[in-house]
Design an enzyme around this catalytic site. Structure first.
Site, mmCIF file in Angstrom:
data_model
loop_
_atom_site.group_PDB
_atom_site.id
_atom_site.type_symbol
_atom_site.label_atom_id
_atom_site.label_comp_id
_atom_site.label_asym_id
_atom_site.label_seq_id
_atom_site.Cartn_x
_atom_site.Cartn_y
_atom_site.Cartn_z
ATOM 1 N N CYS A 152 0.856 -1.187 0.000
ATOM 2 C CA CYS A 152 0.000 0.000 0.000
ATOM 3 C C CYS A 152 0.891 1.235 0.000
ATOM 4 C CB CYS A 152 -0.868 -0.018 1.258
ATOM 5 S SG CYS A 152 -1.913 1.438 1.425
ATOM 6 N N HIS B 188 -9.015 -3.533 -2.111
ATOM 7 C CA HIS B 188 -8.039 -2.730 -1.360
ATOM 8 C C HIS B 188 -8.451 -1.253 -1.337
ATOM 9 C CE1 HIS B 188 -3.693 -1.851 -0.212
ATOM 10 N NE2 HIS B 188 -4.168 -0.658 -0.510
ATOM 11 N N GLU B 189 -8.817 -0.714 -2.502
ATOM 12 C CA GLU B 189 -9.154 0.719 -2.575
ATOM 13 C C GLU B 189 -10.469 1.015 -1.854
ATOM 14 O OE1 GLU B 189 -6.836 2.579 -3.318
ATOM 15 O OE2 GLU B 189 -5.598 1.047 -4.290
ATOM 16 N N HIS C 5 -10.076 1.336 1.759
ATOM 17 C CA HIS C 5 -9.572 2.659 2.165
ATOM 18 C C HIS C 5 -10.724 3.639 2.432
ATOM 19 C CE1 HIS C 5 -5.231 2.669 2.005
ATOM 20 N NE2 HIS C 5 -5.186 2.157 0.796
#
Ligand code: ZN
Length: 184
Positions: free
Chosen positions: A109, A151-152, A155
């Site tokens: 990341c 993953h995004e 966030h």
């Protein structure tokens, strides 16, 4: 313009980002923010960037996996990860649905610079979102692209890969290169 990518420990990375209205999304400051996110992702370089990573608590992420990035990776590794080029695009206010099958790989990341860890993720996902123009989109993704999306989108809800990783695999990138990318 390129923004600073904030590192783990910055509070915005741990907050739920706010949804946007279409009016907010189409406003010049937000359109400009999206361009900054794109340029910042490319300059890093990275395959995805979420707004909280440049200190902005809005549900926006940009994604792009260029053929150039794949050129130096052996074909069998690309195959194993299901990694193929993904054209630049923007996701706004996403809702993600995870497929049943899982895959386990090292991931990193830009907000945890220099580290990596093994994370189990869904092999496939469906994402309902808007694009940068506020047009509704449905994305069906598999392989590495599905991992980038997970993953995004994490966030945007204050989650980092370290929350999901197998903690005993946590490593510096240097040591990952030194001791090999062993797959589980
Ligand atoms: Zn990240």
């Amino acid at each position: 313009m390129i923004a600073e990518i904030v590192q783990v420990g910055t509070p915005v990375l741990r907050m739920r980002a706010a949804e946007l209205t279409r009016e907010q999304l189409l406003s010049p400051p937000v359109q400009e923010l999206i361009e900054v996110m794109r340029d910042t992702m490319r300059s890093a370089p990275g395959v995805g960037l979420a707004a909280p990573q440049i200190g902005v608590g809005l549900q926006i992420a940009v994604i792009e996996d260029l053929a150039d990035y794949l050129a130096e990776i052996p074909a069998e590794e690309l195959e194993l990860r299901g990694r193929r080029p993904v054209p630049y695009h923007v996701i706004v206010n996403p809702v993600i649905t995870l497929g049943e099958q899982k895959r386990t790989f090292f991931e990193g990341c830009l907000s945890l610079e220099g580290f990596s860890g093994v994370v189990e993720r869904a092999l496939s996902v469906k994402v309902e979102c808007w694009d940068e123009h506020g047009e509704p989109k449905v994305i069906e993704a598999e392989g590495w692209y599905a991992r980038i999306l997970q993953h995004e989108i994490d966030h945007l809800f204050g989650t980092l890969y370290i929350d999901r990783m197998n903690t005993r695999t946590f490593t510096s990138v240097k040591n990952l290169q030194r001791y090999g990318r062993r797959q589980s």
